[in-house]
Design a protein around this motif. Structure first.
Motif, PDB file in Angstrom:
ATOM      1  N   ASP A  35     -14.823  28.639  54.519  1.00 54.87           N
ATOM      2  CA  ASP A  35     -15.429  27.300  54.503  1.00 54.87           C
ATOM      3  C   ASP A  35     -16.689  27.239  53.647  1.00 54.87           C
ATOM      4  O   ASP A  35     -17.504  26.324  53.797  1.00 54.87           O
ATOM      5  CB  ASP A  35     -15.758  26.862  55.931  1.00 54.87           C
ATOM      6  N   ASN A  36     -16.884  28.225  52.789  1.00 55.51           N
ATOM      7  CA  ASN A  36     -18.025  28.303  51.868  1.00 55.51           C
ATOM      8  C   ASN A  36     -19.367  28.548  52.545  1.00 55.51           C
ATOM      9  O   ASN A  36     -20.414  28.255  51.971  1.00 55.51           O
ATOM     10  CB  ASN A  36     -18.120  27.060  50.970  1.00 55.51           C
ATOM     11  N   ARG A  37     -19.371  29.085  53.750  1.00 55.44           N
ATOM     12  CA  ARG A  37     -20.633  29.480  54.406  1.00 55.44           C
ATOM     13  C   ARG A  37     -20.994  30.874  53.936  1.00 55.44           C
ATOM     14  O   ARG A  37     -20.137  31.761  53.844  1.00 55.44           O
ATOM     15  CB  ARG A  37     -20.491  29.456  55.924  1.00 55.44           C
ATOM     16  N   THR A  38     -22.261  31.092  53.673  1.00 54.16           N
ATOM     17  CA  THR A  38     -22.713  32.378  53.147  1.00 54.16           C
ATOM     18  C   THR A  38     -22.556  33.488  54.167  1.00 54.16           C
ATOM     19  O   THR A  38     -22.992  33.368  55.308  1.00 54.16           O
ATOM     20  CB  THR A  38     -24.189  32.276  52.715  1.00 54.16           C
ATOM     21  N   ILE A  39     -21.944  34.577  53.727  1.00 48.99           N
ATOM     22  CA  ILE A  39     -21.779  35.782  54.545  1.00 48.99           C
ATOM     23  C   ILE A  39     -22.788  36.838  54.115  1.00 48.99           C
ATOM     24  O   ILE A  39     -23.336  37.560  54.918  1.00 48.99           O
ATOM     25  CB  ILE A  39     -20.341  36.332  54.418  1.00 48.99           C
ATOM     26  N   GLY A  40     -23.039  36.927  52.832  1.00 50.54           N
ATOM     27  CA  GLY A  40     -23.981  37.904  52.313  1.00 50.54           C
ATOM     28  C   GLY A  40     -23.769  38.133  50.830  1.00 50.54           C
ATOM     29  O   GLY A  40     -23.282  37.242  50.130  1.00 50.54           O
ATOM     30  N   LYS A  41     -24.144  39.327  50.385  1.00 52.12           N
ATOM     31  CA  LYS A  41     -23.959  39.710  48.980  1.00 52.12           C
ATOM     32  C   LYS A  41     -23.170  41.018  48.928  1.00 52.12           C
ATOM     33  O   LYS A  41     -23.343  41.891  49.774  1.00 52.12           O
ATOM     34  CB  LYS A  41     -25.294  39.910  48.287  1.00 52.12           C
ATOM     35  N   VAL A  42     -22.346  41.123  47.899  1.00 56.00           N
ATOM     36  CA  VAL A  42     -21.604  42.362  47.698  1.00 56.00           C
ATOM     37  C   VAL A  42     -22.598  43.411  47.227  1.00 56.00           C
ATOM     38  O   VAL A  42     -23.225  43.259  46.175  1.00 56.00           O
ATOM     39  CB  VAL A  42     -20.468  42.185  46.673  1.00 56.00           C
ATOM     40  N   ASP A  43     -22.765  44.433  48.026  1.00 52.52           N
ATOM     41  CA  ASP A  43     -23.726  45.488  47.721  1.00 52.52           C
ATOM     42  C   ASP A  43     -23.091  46.617  46.931  1.00 52.52           C
ATOM     43  O   ASP A  43     -23.724  47.212  46.063  1.00 52.52           O
ATOM     44  CB  ASP A  43     -24.314  46.035  49.028  1.00 52.52           C
ATOM     45  N   ASN A  44     -21.826  46.913  47.240  1.00 52.40           N
ATOM     46  CA  ASN A  44     -21.169  48.033  46.591  1.00 52.40           C
ATOM     47  C   ASN A  44     -19.665  47.861  46.720  1.00 52.40           C
ATOM     48  O   ASN A  44     -19.192  46.922  47.364  1.00 52.40           O
ATOM     49  CB  ASN A  44     -21.624  49.353  47.232  1.00 52.40           C
ATOM     50  N   LEU A  45     -18.947  48.774  46.122  1.00 51.99           N
ATOM     51  CA  LEU A  45     -17.497  48.806  46.206  1.00 51.99           C
ATOM     52  C   LEU A  45     -17.091  50.143  46.801  1.00 51.99           C
ATOM     53  O   LEU A  45     -17.625  51.182  46.403  1.00 51.99           O
ATOM     54  CB  LEU A  45     -16.874  48.653  44.813  1.00 51.99           C
ATOM     55  N   TRP A  46     -16.164  50.121  47.756  1.00 51.49           N
ATOM     56  CA  TRP A  46     -15.648  51.358  48.345  1.00 51.49           C
ATOM     57  C   TRP A  46     -14.365  51.728  47.614  1.00 51.49           C
ATOM     58  O   TRP A  46     -13.426  50.940  47.532  1.00 51.49           O
ATOM     59  CB  TRP A  46     -15.368  51.185  49.833  1.00 51.49           C
ATOM     60  N   VAL A  47     -14.358  52.925  47.074  1.00 56.22           N
ATOM     61  CA  VAL A  47     -13.247  53.418  46.260  1.00 56.22           C
ATOM     62  C   VAL A  47     -12.520  54.524  47.013  1.00 56.22           C
ATOM     63  O   VAL A  47     -13.154  55.424  47.566  1.00 56.22           O
ATOM     64  CB  VAL A  47     -13.793  53.990  44.922  1.00 56.22           C
ATOM     65  N   ASN A  48     -11.187  54.440  47.031  1.00 56.86           N
ATOM     66  CA  ASN A  48     -10.397  55.565  47.507  1.00 56.86           C
ATOM     67  C   ASN A  48     -10.231  56.464  46.287  1.00 56.86           C
ATOM     68  O   ASN A  48      -9.531  56.119  45.331  1.00 56.86           O
ATOM     69  CB  ASN A  48      -9.040  55.111  48.043  1.00 56.86           C
TER      70      ASN A  48
END
Length: 170
Positions: A35-48
């Protein structure tokens, strides 16, 4: 989890890895719910590392969402509802499977396709000083997709676990 058992790494822990040129590096981008409510910011990416692909976004949760969670816990305790305390100080990050979001390159916003604010508010978070295990991954998936099956059985194999639609390319 001990290093020898680790399969997931933050992208910034892997100096020889980078985001492929045909994909957006979404670190630092805002993430919103369905619904376009802010959750946060992408801090990093988890890689397998074994599979050589991104499987999760590591989201630094917005302070308002954390405060909303604290208010719910306070209300729950005040009403003597039998629910355990959910978060410790420092638990300010959560993971989102990469296939569960849509990436808008023009606005530089990542949107969770079908996950709402209340779900994010109730989803287990973690402290970035610690690594998480498959049990945490399953718990997060159950919170996002309560109607799906995420049991331990044969999903200890990464190829099986990460072949779910929630980890598909978007």
């Amino acid at each position: 989890m001990e290093n020898k058992d680790r399969k997931l790494y933050r992208l910034d822990e892997l100096p020889d890895y980078k985001v492929a040129s045909d994909y957006s590096d979404v670190r630092g981008w805002k993430i919103v719910d369905a619904d376009n409510r802010t959750i946060g910011k992408v801090d990093n990416l988890w890689v397998n590392k074994d599979m050589q692909r991104v499987v999760y976004l590591d989201v630094n949760v917005d302070k308002e969402l954390i405060e909303d969670s604290k208010r719910e816990i306070h209300d729950t305790i005040a009403n003597q509802n039998e629910r355990e305390f959910m978060y410790r100080d420092g638990d300010s990050h959560l993971i989102i499977p990469i296939g569960s979001v849509t990436i808008n390159k023009d606005t530089k916003i990542v949107q969770a396709n079908s996950i709402g604010y209340d779900t994010f508010r109730k989803t287990g978070r973690y402290d970035t000083q610690h690594y998480f295990d498959r049990n945490y991954e399953r718990a997060v998936l159950r919170s996002y997709y309560p109607d799906e099956e995420f049991r331990s059985g044969n999903d200890s194999d990464d190829d099986v676990f990460y072949s779910r639609k929630e980890f598909g390319d978007r």
